[in-house]
Design a protein around this motif. Structure first.
Motif, PDB file in Angstrom:
ATOM      1  N   ASP A 269       0.855  -1.175   0.000  1.00 13.98           N
ATOM      2  CA  ASP A 269       0.000   0.000   0.000  1.00 13.98           C
ATOM      3  C   ASP A 269       0.893   1.228   0.000  1.00 13.98           C
ATOM      4  O   ASP A 269       2.083   1.147   0.314  1.00 13.98           O
TER       5      ASP A 269
ATOM      6  N   ALA B 258     -12.297   3.290  -2.179  1.00 18.80           N
ATOM      7  CA  ALA B 258     -11.432   2.967  -1.044  1.00 18.80           C
ATOM      8  C   ALA B 258     -12.102   3.380   0.258  1.00 18.80           C
ATOM      9  O   ALA B 258     -12.611   4.504   0.379  1.00 18.80           O
TER      10      ALA B 258
ATOM     11  N   VAL C 132     -11.547  -2.312   0.061  1.00 14.64           N
ATOM     12  CA  VAL C 132     -11.735  -1.691  -1.252  1.00 14.64           C
ATOM     13  C   VAL C 132     -12.903  -2.410  -1.920  1.00 14.64           C
ATOM     14  O   VAL C 132     -13.003  -3.642  -1.852  1.00 14.64           O
TER      15      VAL C 132
ATOM     16  N   LYS D  32      -7.046  -4.658   0.362  1.00 12.18           N
ATOM     17  CA  LYS D  32      -6.803  -3.224   0.582  1.00 12.18           C
ATOM     18  C   LYS D  32      -5.407  -2.816   0.138  1.00 12.18           C
ATOM     19  O   LYS D  32      -5.214  -1.741  -0.427  1.00 12.18           O
TER      20      LYS D  32
ATOM     21  N   HIS E 171      -4.897  -1.491  -3.416  1.00 13.65           N
ATOM     22  CA  HIS E 171      -5.652  -0.335  -3.888  1.00 13.65           C
ATOM     23  C   HIS E 171      -4.794   0.655  -4.682  1.00 13.65           C
ATOM     24  O   HIS E 171      -5.121   1.038  -5.806  1.00 13.65           O
TER      25      HIS E 171
ATOM     26  N   ARG F 235     -10.390   7.306  -5.384  1.00 11.90           N
ATOM     27  CA  ARG F 235     -11.416   6.452  -5.976  1.00 11.90           C
ATOM     28  C   ARG F 235     -11.480   6.732  -7.466  1.00 11.90           C
ATOM     29  O   ARG F 235     -11.225   7.857  -7.910  1.00 11.90           O
TER      30      ARG F 235
END
Length: 540
Positions: free
Chosen positions: A134, A176, A181, A199, A202, A251
């Motif tokens: 991430d 998100a 997600v 997640k 993402h 997003r």
């Protein structure tokens, strides 16, 4: 060895004289020698599927179904796939039993099976050995690029696009949240959740989409827009991308513009016969403005394209200015708005007028300048089509006046307005008769006791074909407002849209959106709740 190299190797292999395959191919009618099966609702053995690479199955359109006693049953769409079956026997070292099936069913099943397989592999991206991480605002650009190029991420984005096109989605949302997600598709106007990627993937997913859309992947604090051009199953797809920063990450919302979609004619839009007859008279006028109104996604562009196809002839010059060009229409010159270089609706429309057009379509009237140019174009002998965002057809007059257009210009140029909404159709596969809805809903729709007696209320029970929603596909509701001499006087007097509507209902027989919705409910094409969802309740 990469799969692409394996394919070349397979292609160069000599044919193997497997008695079963050769014997069947020597028959007078090869296809008659094979068992024919249907794949609809058939389960596939995953362990058998694992025997071959997904890329081989997708490329050669072969699908292993089951394996017993060293014999693998493989579905093919036609006998032309038999060489690939022979290659497959060498690849897996087992005897193959080919069976024939419908090529369309086979293609859908292969995509379904192998895309699910990819997704299950991607879902394992939470494992400790994964390189996908991430990111926050300080993540290095090189890390973002590396993340976006991971095989799992590339496959995941391809899966999201392919599945959306297959499901007939109009929009893809990647959202998100704090701990997860969500990927949601808008199908038939309604959002539905389809998958929840890990997640930690993402940022990599968003970065991959930015790279495809030629956006700045290092910029994560400002909104960005882009476009992606891809080909899925031989169909060219344009995707408009909007990236928006939120508290828990960016997003993405992607609008799918399928250029392979066949355009509808006016008869296929679901317009009532008497309304269609009047609308055809309106669009056959030599000059004036015709507006389609309604919210985003109400099918306004589809109606305008159908209208242009209706009036096109070798003797007409039709030019459009759009943002974006959603469908490419043969025989019509279409221009794309490019605001970043100064090509707006207004400037494009000014140039179009100098191109000797007979008919002009402006994607949307957004401001006073565009409205003024469109009106002057109509007054100088051009037929102009455009769209506005209003709740009903008479409201278009008020909107033009609010933009600062003089009432006398509106009254002398506007010839017709069609307002529309899209409602979901009841799934034909699981449609069943039901009891009348509640008294409140009947009153809301304005159904009379006489109409109630002969009504055919239906709803969808829910099945595999409609994803258990009870609805499959959409159709339009239409409200046609024609400008006559009395309405012209009312426009000059700046009468309210309610007064214009009341006059049209009493004197023109205007059918409101709600009344058109009621007609479809009574005919069993859609449900009362669906009509009330998209239409304003009003006094009939």
């Amino acid at each position: 060895m990469p799969h692409s190299q394996q394919f070349n190797f397979f292609a160069e292999l000599p044919s193997v004289n497997h008695v079963k395959v050769i014997d069947k191919m020597s028959a007078a009618n090869p296809s008659s020698a094979f068992e024919h099966i249907s794949l609809e609702g058939r389960k596939v053995d995953i362990t058998t599927v694992d025997l071959i690479p997904g890329e081989f199955a997708l490329k050669n359109q072969v699908l292993p179904l089951s394996s017993t006693d060293g014999k693998v049953v493989v579905a093919i769409g036609n006998v032309d796939s038999l060489p690939a079956v022979q290659d497959l026997e060498i690849l897996i070292g087992q005897t193959i039993e080919p069976v024939l099936t419908d090529p369309v069913q086979l293609k859908d099943k292969i995509e379904e099976v192998f895309l699910e397989k990819i997704l299950s592999q991607v879902a394992g991206a939470n494992d400790a050995d994964t390189t996908i991480i991430d990111s926050d605002d300080n993540t290095d650009l090189a890390d973002l690029t590396k993340m976006a190029g991971e095989t799992a991420v590339v496959q995941m984005v391809n899966l999201i696009f392919a599945q959306a096109v297959r499901d007939g989605a109009s929009d893809i949302h990647i959202e998100a949240y704090e701990k997860d997600v969500k990927v949601r598709y808008r199908v038939d106007g309604m959002l539905q959740e389809v998958m929840k990627p890990p997640k930690r993937m993402h940022s990599a997913l968003i970065s991959r989409i930015k790279i495809l859309g030629e956006m700045n992947i290092a910029e994560r604090r400002l909104p960005q827009d882009g476009r992606i051009k891809i080909t899925i199953a031989g169909r060219p797809i344009d995707i408009r991308v909007s990236i928006l920063p939120t508290v828990f990450g960016e997003r993405a919302v992607m609008r799918i513009l399928d250029k392979g979609t066949a355009m509808l004619g006016l008869e296929e839009l679901g317009v009532a016969p008497e309304v269609l007859e009047r609308y055809r008279k309106v669009i056959s006028q030599p000059y004036g403005i015709i507006l389609a109104t309604g919210p985003t996604g109400a099918g306004k562009s589809t109606t305008l394209y159908a209208s242009l196809q209706e009036i096109w002839s070798p003797t007409t010059n039709i030019i459009t200015v759009e943002d974006p060009v959603e469908y490419q229409v043969a025989g019509i010159s279409q221009m794309q708005v490019r605001a970043n270089i100064g090509l707006t609706f207004a400037s494009g429309l000014r140039s179009i007028v100098r191109q000797d057009p007979d008919v002009i379509m402006v994607g949307e009237i957004r401001d006073h300048e565009t409205a003024e140019i469109a009106i002057h174009a109509s007054l100088t002998g051009h037929l102009v089509f455009s769209t506005l965002h209003t709740n009903d057809a008479p409201g278009a007059v008020t909107r033009l006046l609010d933009m600062g257009v003089e009432p006398f210009l509106v009254s002398s140029s506007l010839i017709g307005v069609v307002a529309q909404r899209l409602v979901r159709r009841i799934c034909s596969n699981c449609s069943e008769s039901v009891a009348p809805p509640s008294a409140d809903i009947i009153e809301g729709l304005g159904i009379t006791p006489e109409e109630l007696q002969s009504a055919n209320f239906r709803q969808g029970r829910g099945c595999d074909k409609c994803n258990n929603s009870g609805y499959k596909g959409r159709q339009g509701l239409y409200e046609l407002f024609v400008i006559d001499e009395n309405i012209k006087k009312m426009i000059v007097e700046r009468r309210s849209s309610n007064e214009l509507k009341s006059y049209a209902i009493k004197n023109q027989g205007l059918v409101t959106l709600l009344q058109d919705g009621k007609r479809n409910v009574l005919a069993g094409k859609t449900t009362a709740k669906e009509v009330l969802r998209v239409c304003q309740r009003e006094e009939l």
